[in-house]
Design an enzyme around this catalytic site. Structure first.
Site, PDB file in Angstrom:
ATOM      1  N   SER A 176      12.889 -14.062  -0.946  1.00 57.61           N
ATOM      2  CA  SER A 176      12.769 -14.404   0.471  1.00 57.61           C
ATOM      3  C   SER A 176      12.390 -15.879   0.541  1.00 57.61           C
ATOM      4  CB  SER A 176      11.644 -13.556   1.084  1.00 57.61           C
ATOM      5  OG  SER A 176      11.196 -14.088   2.308  1.00 57.61           O
TER       6      SER A 176
ATOM      7  N   TYR B 111       3.017  -9.594   0.970  1.00 55.09           N
ATOM      8  CA  TYR B 111       4.459  -9.888   0.863  1.00 55.09           C
ATOM      9  C   TYR B 111       4.681 -11.222   0.163  1.00 55.09           C
ATOM     10  CZ  TYR B 111       9.329 -10.168   2.589  1.00 55.09           C
ATOM     11  OH  TYR B 111      10.695 -10.257   2.696  1.00 55.09           O
TER      12      TYR B 111
HETATM   13  P1  NAD Z   1      15.037  -2.547   5.367  1.00 52.08           P
HETATM   14  O1  NAD Z   1      13.765  -2.006   5.871  1.00 52.08           O
HETATM   15  O2  NAD Z   1      16.242  -2.503   6.236  1.00 52.08           O
HETATM   16  O3  NAD Z   1      15.421  -1.866   3.978  1.00 52.08           O
HETATM   17  C1  NAD Z   1      14.487  -1.697   2.960  1.00 52.08           C
HETATM   18  C2  NAD Z   1      14.794  -0.408   2.243  1.00 52.08           C
HETATM   19  O4  NAD Z   1      13.816  -0.204   1.192  1.00 52.08           O
HETATM   20  C3  NAD Z   1      14.719   0.811   3.175  1.00 52.08           C
HETATM   21  O5  NAD Z   1      15.926   1.550   3.134  1.00 52.08           O
HETATM   22  C4  NAD Z   1      13.543   1.592   2.642  1.00 52.08           C
HETATM   23  O6  NAD Z   1      13.666   3.009   2.766  1.00 52.08           O
HETATM   24  C5  NAD Z   1      13.529   1.173   1.167  1.00 52.08           C
HETATM   25  N1  NAD Z   1      12.230   1.468   0.573  1.00 52.08           N
HETATM   26  C6  NAD Z   1      11.006   1.215   1.109  1.00 52.08           C
HETATM   27  N2  NAD Z   1      10.041   1.721   0.335  1.00 52.08           N
HETATM   28  C7  NAD Z   1      10.656   2.310  -0.709  1.00 52.08           C
HETATM   29  C8  NAD Z   1      10.180   3.013  -1.848  1.00 52.08           C
HETATM   30  N3  NAD Z   1       8.870   3.247  -2.037  1.00 52.08           N
HETATM   31  N4  NAD Z   1      11.078   3.473  -2.743  1.00 52.08           N
HETATM   32  C9  NAD Z   1      12.415   3.288  -2.540  1.00 52.08           C
HETATM   33  N5  NAD Z   1      12.917   2.624  -1.474  1.00 52.08           N
HETATM   34  C10 NAD Z   1      12.048   2.142  -0.578  1.00 52.08           C
HETATM   35  O7  NAD Z   1      14.694  -4.037   4.927  1.00 52.08           O
HETATM   36  P2  NAD Z   1      15.624  -5.308   4.616  1.00 52.08           P
HETATM   37  O8  NAD Z   1      15.334  -6.301   5.632  1.00 52.08           O
HETATM   38  O9  NAD Z   1      17.021  -4.928   4.338  1.00 52.08           O
HETATM   39  O10 NAD Z   1      14.910  -5.814   3.279  1.00 52.08           O
HETATM   40  C11 NAD Z   1      15.491  -5.682   2.004  1.00 52.08           C
HETATM   41  C12 NAD Z   1      14.880  -6.730   1.083  1.00 52.08           C
HETATM   42  O11 NAD Z   1      15.201  -8.025   1.586  1.00 52.08           O
HETATM   43  C13 NAD Z   1      13.363  -6.665   0.991  1.00 52.08           C
HETATM   44  O12 NAD Z   1      12.944  -6.912  -0.348  1.00 52.08           O
HETATM   45  C14 NAD Z   1      12.916  -7.784   1.903  1.00 52.08           C
HETATM   46  O13 NAD Z   1      11.667  -8.309   1.522  1.00 52.08           O
HETATM   47  C15 NAD Z   1      14.032  -8.791   1.672  1.00 52.08           C
HETATM   48  N6  NAD Z   1      14.134  -9.781   2.725  1.00 52.08           N
HETATM   49  C16 NAD Z   1      14.415  -9.386   4.012  1.00 52.08           C
HETATM   50  C17 NAD Z   1      14.517 -10.359   4.993  1.00 52.08           C
HETATM   51  C18 NAD Z   1      14.830 -10.013   6.413  1.00 52.08           C
HETATM   52  O14 NAD Z   1      14.716 -10.885   7.258  1.00 52.08           O
HETATM   53  N7  NAD Z   1      15.228  -8.794   6.727  1.00 52.08           N
HETATM   54  C19 NAD Z   1      14.324 -11.699   4.678  1.00 52.08           C
HETATM   55  C20 NAD Z   1      14.040 -12.061   3.368  1.00 52.08           C
HETATM   56  C21 NAD Z   1      13.957 -11.082   2.406  1.00 52.08           C
END
Ligand code: NAD
Length: 249
Positions: free
Chosen positions: A131, A144
């Site tokens: 991120s 985080y």
């Molecule tokens: P999201 O909430 O849409 O998806 C995350 C997924 O992880 C979910 O399907 C959830 O069920 C799964 N998850 C959570 N806990 C879990 C566990 N204990 N075991 C197995 N699966 C588990 O989130 P996203 O925005 O798609 O984020 C995905 C990644 O991208 C993350 O690592 C997040 O930090 C990173 N990220 C997101 C953003 C953003 O703006 N959305 C920005 C930078 C980085």
């Protein structure tokens, strides 16, 4: 979304593949011809069904359950993650530990588990979903930001050790992407400050980005798939921003 066969014959394991960026990665790997293992506590079956892949309903904070996941894959995408927002004096210690377990220990265990087959094959790709918060901090996101900075270090060690075995390891560093993780934060902050979600988006979330739009999950997924192709073989130990210019400022 491109549809090609650049990853035909490859197998990819995507954590958190049931939603958001992970789901977009599952779709992009499927479109590129890869076989996909979708790992998630929710949504794994539906995502796997879309691409003819295999679902694994596994809580990644449970090391015994994690150990049942396939170890013989060409591509590992460490993507599952959660957010918790609280000032440090009030940050729940168990929430901090949970986030390190999901976003640092699980990627470590999966890398450790998948490397032997990659080394034996002389080829592998590890993509760690970091991120902007892997290279920058924001207040109230102690767990985080800590986890993402740790993931950056893990990714670089994997790059150095994997190099002689044909294995690359990289981080992808998105700014705010249009996923449930972000729309949830938008709704919560809008309610807390009594302002419309659009105002939170512009004045809080996108304040430091030069491009004032949420990033689409598919844009992140396309970069992930590119990192897993042949032409990215010299890209390793890197952290690739997809942040609308946030870290340029
Ligand atoms: P999201 O909430 O849409 O998806 C995350 C997924 O992880 C979910 O399907 C959830 O069920 C799964 N998850 C959570 N806990 C879990 C566990 N204990 N075991 C197995 N699966 C588990 O989130 P996203 O925005 O798609 O984020 C995905 C990644 O991208 C993350 O690592 C997040 O930090 C990173 N990220 C997101 C953003 C953003 O703006 N959305 C920005 C930078 C980085």
């Amino acid at each position: 979304m491109t549809s090609d066969s650049s990853l035909a014959g490859r197998t990819a394991l995507v954590t958190g593949g049931g939603s958001g960026i992970g789901l977009a990665c599952v779709r992009a790997f499927g479109a590129a011809g890869a076989k996909v293992h979708v790992v998630d506590v929710a949504g794994a079956e539906a995502a796997a069904a879309e691409v003819g892949g295999q679902a694994h309903v596994v809580d990644l904070t449970d090391p015994a359950a994690l150990a049942t996941l396939p170890a013989d894959v060409d591509v590992l995408v460490n993507n599952a993650g959660v957010q918790h927002v609280a000032p440090l004096p009030e940050f729940p210690a168990e929430r901090f530990a949970f986030i390190q377990s999901l976003m640092v220990t699980a990627p470590f265990l999966l890398i450790r588990q998948c490397l032997p087959a990659m080394y034996a094959r002389g080829w592998g790709r590890i993509v760690n979903m970091s991120s902007v918060h892997g290279v920058r901090a924001s207040p109230y996101k102690a767990a985080y930001v800590t986890a993402k900075h740790a993931l950056e270090g893990l990714s670089k060690v994997a790059a150095l050790e994997g190099a002689e075995h044909g294995v690359t390891s990289n981080c992808v560093n998105p700014g705010y992407v249009r996923t449930p993780l972000v729309t949830g934060q938008l709704a919560a902050q809008a309610a807390e400050h009594g302002v419309p979600p659009e105002e939170v988006l512009e004045q809080v979330l996108l304040r430091r980005a030069a491009i004032k739009r949420l990033i689409e999950p598919s844009d992140v997924a396309e970069l992930v798939v590119w990192l897993c192709g042949e032409s990215a073989g010299h890209v390793t130990g890197a952290s690739l921003p997809v942040d609308g210019g946030w870290t340029a400022g």
